[in-house]
Write a protein that holds these residues in place. Structure first.
Motif, short mmCIF file in Angstrom:
data_model
loop_
_atom_site.label_atom_id
_atom_site.label_comp_id
_atom_site.label_asym_id
_atom_site.label_seq_id
_atom_site.Cartn_x
_atom_site.Cartn_y
_atom_site.Cartn_z
N SER A 1 0.80 -1.24 -0.02
CA SER A 1 0.00 0.08 -0.13
C SER A 1 0.97 1.27 -0.14
CB SER A 1 -0.92 -0.13 1.22
OG SER A 1 -0.23 0.10 2.49
N ILE B 1 -3.27 8.51 -1.83
CA ILE B 1 -3.56 7.58 -2.88
C ILE B 1 -3.10 6.25 -2.52
CG2 ILE B 1 -3.88 7.25 -5.28
CD1 ILE B 1 -3.90 10.40 -5.75
N VAL B 2 -3.95 5.18 -2.49
CA VAL B 2 -3.56 3.84 -2.16
C VAL B 2 -3.32 3.21 -3.75
CG1 VAL B 2 -3.97 1.51 -1.29
CG2 VAL B 2 -4.82 3.62 -0.07
N THR C 1 -3.06 0.43 -4.90
CA THR C 1 -3.60 -0.89 -5.21
C THR C 1 -5.15 -0.45 -5.45
OG1 THR C 1 -3.90 -1.46 -3.00
CG2 THR C 1 -2.00 -2.49 -4.62
N GLU C 2 -5.62 0.73 -5.06
CA GLU C 2 -7.20 0.92 -5.21
C GLU C 2 -7.55 1.27 -6.35
OE1 GLU C 2 -9.85 1.35 -2.28
OE2 GLU C 2 -8.39 0.17 -1.51
N PRO C 3 -8.72 0.97 -6.80
CA PRO C 3 -9.43 1.45 -8.10
C PRO C 3 -9.22 2.89 -8.45
CG PRO C 3 -10.78 -0.08 -7.30
CD PRO C 3 -9.96 0.30 -6.30
N GLU D 1 -15.51 3.51 -7.01
CA GLU D 1 -15.58 3.55 -5.46
C GLU D 1 -14.14 3.90 -5.10
OE1 GLU D 1 -17.06 0.02 -3.34
OE2 GLU D 1 -18.73 -0.01 -4.79
N GLY D 2 -13.05 3.65 -5.93
CA GLY D 2 -11.56 3.71 -5.05
C GLY D 2 -11.61 5.26 -5.21
N LEU D 3 -10.79 5.99 -6.18
CA LEU D 3 -10.62 7.23 -6.20
C LEU D 3 -11.70 8.09 -6.82
CD1 LEU D 3 -8.19 9.25 -5.61
CD2 LEU D 3 -7.22 8.86 -7.76
N GLN E 1 -6.59 0.61 -14.20
CA GLN E 1 -7.19 -0.04 -13.15
C GLN E 1 -6.72 0.52 -11.84
OE1 GLN E 1 -6.50 -4.17 -13.23
NE2 GLN E 1 -7.15 -4.47 -11.17
N SER E 2 -5.59 0.92 -11.61
CA SER E 2 -4.92 1.57 -10.30
C SER E 2 -3.94 2.52 -10.55
CB SER E 2 -4.72 0.24 -9.18
OG SER E 2 -3.64 -0.25 -9.67
#
Length: 103
Positions: free
Chosen positions: A16, A42-43, A45-47, A51-53, A87-88
């Motif tokens: 992360s 900003i993580v 691996t998050e999308p 729902e992610g960013l 994707q991320s």
């Protein structure tokens, strides 16, 4: 063998935590899109979508333009790999690391 190289995970092994290229791209995302999030939050691996960013297709086009300007290669809107590339933060960083023009 995958055509997209993975950027190295930071030395402490925390998936992360952002690598140097991920940090650079996180700053680009925040500045280009005027996001109300700190780049370091900003993580990787998050999308990026939903729902992610929470980016949408217009945001992705703006990011593609900024990446093209900064790194010297085109991210085309008709590229069938765009869903995978964006994707991320980590997948975008891997693509940039593989394709950027050395300065």
């Amino acid at each position: 063998m995958s055509s997209t190289a993975q950027p190295p995970i930071p030395a402490n092994g925390d998936a992360s935590e952002q690598s140097p290229i991920e940090k650079e791209l996180a700053v680009l995302l925040v500045n280009a899109l005027n996001l109300e999030v700190a780049p370091e939050d900003i993580v990787p691996t998050e999308p990026l979508y939903g729902e992610g960013l929470g980016l949408d297709s217009i945001d992705i086009l703006e990011v593609a333009l900024e990446v093209s300007r900064r790194y010297g290669f085109q991210l085309r809107s008709d590229d069938e790999r765009n869903q995978q590339i964006f994707q991320s933060l980590r997948t975008l960083a891997a693509h940039v690391a593989q394709h950027r023009v050395a300065t």
